[in-house]
Design an enzyme around this catalytic site. Structure first.
Site, PDB file in Angstrom:
ATOM      1  CE  LYS A  17      -5.155  -2.361  -7.584  1.00  0.00           C
ATOM      2  NZ  LYS A  17      -4.670  -1.245  -8.430  1.00  0.00           N
ATOM      3  NE  ARG A  92      -0.402  -0.423  -4.164  1.00  0.00           N
ATOM      4  CZ  ARG A  92      -1.699  -0.125  -4.120  1.00  0.00           C
ATOM      5  NH1 ARG A  92      -2.489  -0.728  -3.273  1.00  0.00           N
ATOM      6  NH2 ARG A  92      -2.189   0.772  -4.945  1.00  0.00           N
ATOM      7  NE  ARG A 129      -7.952   6.854  -9.536  1.00  0.00           N
ATOM      8  CZ  ARG A 129      -7.348   5.753  -9.123  1.00  0.00           C
ATOM      9  NH1 ARG A 129      -7.967   4.592  -9.171  1.00  0.00           N
ATOM     10  NH2 ARG A 129      -6.118   5.805  -8.673  1.00  0.00           N
ATOM     11  NE  ARG A 156      -6.784   7.384  -5.080  1.00  0.00           N
ATOM     12  CZ  ARG A 156      -6.432   6.100  -5.163  1.00  0.00           C
ATOM     13  NH1 ARG A 156      -7.356   5.190  -5.457  1.00  0.00           N
ATOM     14  NH2 ARG A 156      -5.203   5.723  -4.982  1.00  0.00           N
ATOM     15  NE  ARG A 168      -1.075   6.391  -7.072  1.00  0.00           N
ATOM     16  CZ  ARG A 168      -2.167   6.939  -7.604  1.00  0.00           C
ATOM     17  NH1 ARG A 168      -2.180   8.207  -7.971  1.00  0.00           N
ATOM     18  NH2 ARG A 168      -3.233   6.216  -7.779  1.00  0.00           N
TER      19      ARG A 168
HETATM   20  P1  AMP Z   1      -5.066   2.301  -3.739  1.00  0.00           P
HETATM   21  O1  AMP Z   1      -6.348   2.927  -3.335  1.00  0.00           O
HETATM   22  O2  AMP Z   1      -5.091   0.804  -3.721  1.00  0.00           O
HETATM   23  O3  AMP Z   1      -4.524   2.852  -5.036  1.00  0.00           O
HETATM   24  O4  AMP Z   1      -3.989   2.718  -2.620  1.00  0.00           O
HETATM   25  C1  AMP Z   1      -3.636   4.069  -2.399  1.00  0.00           C
HETATM   26  C2  AMP Z   1      -2.274   4.163  -1.753  1.00  0.00           C
HETATM   27  O5  AMP Z   1      -2.297   3.523  -0.480  1.00  0.00           O
HETATM   28  C3  AMP Z   1      -1.135   3.494  -2.511  1.00  0.00           C
HETATM   29  O6  AMP Z   1      -0.602   4.307  -3.541  1.00  0.00           O
HETATM   30  C4  AMP Z   1      -0.142   3.243  -1.382  1.00  0.00           C
HETATM   31  O7  AMP Z   1       0.541   4.415  -1.045  1.00  0.00           O
HETATM   32  C5  AMP Z   1      -1.056   2.868  -0.232  1.00  0.00           C
HETATM   33  N1  AMP Z   1      -1.305   1.397  -0.177  1.00  0.00           N
HETATM   34  C6  AMP Z   1      -2.479   0.749  -0.401  1.00  0.00           C
HETATM   35  N2  AMP Z   1      -2.331  -0.586  -0.288  1.00  0.00           N
HETATM   36  C7  AMP Z   1      -1.012  -0.786  -0.001  1.00  0.00           C
HETATM   37  C8  AMP Z   1      -0.221  -1.941   0.210  1.00  0.00           C
HETATM   38  N3  AMP Z   1      -0.749  -3.188   0.134  1.00  0.00           N
HETATM   39  N4  AMP Z   1       1.104  -1.766   0.468  1.00  0.00           N
HETATM   40  C9  AMP Z   1       1.652  -0.536   0.544  1.00  0.00           C
HETATM   41  N5  AMP Z   1       0.964   0.590   0.354  1.00  0.00           N
HETATM   42  C10 AMP Z   1      -0.363   0.493   0.084  1.00  0.00           C
END
Ligand code: AMP
Length: 220
Positions: A17, A92, A129, A156, A168
């Site tokens: 994404k 999400r 990654r 990460r 996740r």
């Molecule tokens: P990402 O980089 O998009 O994988 O986001 C990393 C983490 O941030 C996720 O695993 C969630 O814990 C949190 N996070 C990011 N976007 C959201 C969202 N829209 N709603 C809730 N938690 C989020």
């Protein structure tokens, strides 16, 4: 005058994404809005949001809908998002998707791109990654330093443990996948095969966006 180009990229963790949202943003001249990046920045800066979000992210859970909707609403109201945006990582949950519809009322069309990748491949990608410690940009395979800022590429924190990676995917299946059902019936929804090379995925997404713009008559 063009209509705004409002795009959301949805899909499981490590589907690509962020990479694809960046390409759309650069290609179409709209800002990329990544809620994951915003939260990681807040953690790095030690803000109140960062302090609250850190343990939640490191467990592989979701930050609350109220907090996330507030952040995104504020961000979308900034001037640079007026003529479009690419959202990466939001919505999400179905509650977030409904809130986004309310925030965007009158700012149609909303183009929804779903990137599909099977779980086994997602587990592999999460473990492999690397992101930049300084600017959070995704590293390319084989790189040691960030191509944007030269920063160090690291795992990460939420990719480090196999348990959190699996968690996740569970959270995705339970809380996020229902948004696919929420959007699927819309004429502006497109599903793209995320098992292709990043270049091919980008081409598929560009074609998908163009096909939506043609059907909605927004390209003229
Ligand atoms: P990402 O980089 O998009 O994988 O986001 C990393 C983490 O941030 C996720 O695993 C969630 O814990 C949190 N996070 C990011 N976007 C959201 C969202 N829209 N709603 C809730 N938690 C989020």
């Amino acid at each position: 005058m063009h209509s705004p180009l409002n795009v959301i990229v949805i899909g499981p963790p490590a589907a690509g994404k962020g990479t694809q949202a960046e390409r759309i943003a650069v290609g179409r001249g709209v800002p990329k809005i990544s809620t994951g990046d915003m939260l990681r920045e807040a953690i790095q800066e030690g803000t109140e949001l960062g302090l609250r979000a850190k343990p939640v992210i490191e467990r592989g859970e979701l930050v609350s809908d109220d907090v996330m909707v507030g952040i995104v609403q504020q961000r979308l109201n900034r001037a640079d998002a007026r003529w479009g945006f690419v959202l990466d990582g939001f919505p999400r949950t179905v509650a977030q998707a409904k809130a986004l519809d309310r925030i965007l009322a009158g700012r149609d069309p909303l183009i929804i791109i779903e990137i599909g990748v099977p779980d086994g491949e997602l587990m592999r990608r999460m473990a492999a990654r690397r992101i930049c410690r300084s600017c959070s940009v995704n590293g390319e395979l084989g790189d040691v330093r960030c191509r944007r800022c030269g920063g160090e590429l690291v795992l990460r924190p939420d990719d480090e443990s196999a348990d959190v990676r699996a968690r996740r995917l569970q959270v995705y299946a339970r809380d996020t996948e229902p948004i696919v059902g929420y959007y699927r019936g819309r004429p502006t929804f497109r599903a793209v095969d995320g098992m292709q090379s990043p270049d091919r995925v980008a081409e598929s997404i560009a074609a998908a966006i163009d096909s939506v713009l043609e059907t909605t008559g927004s390209s003229s």
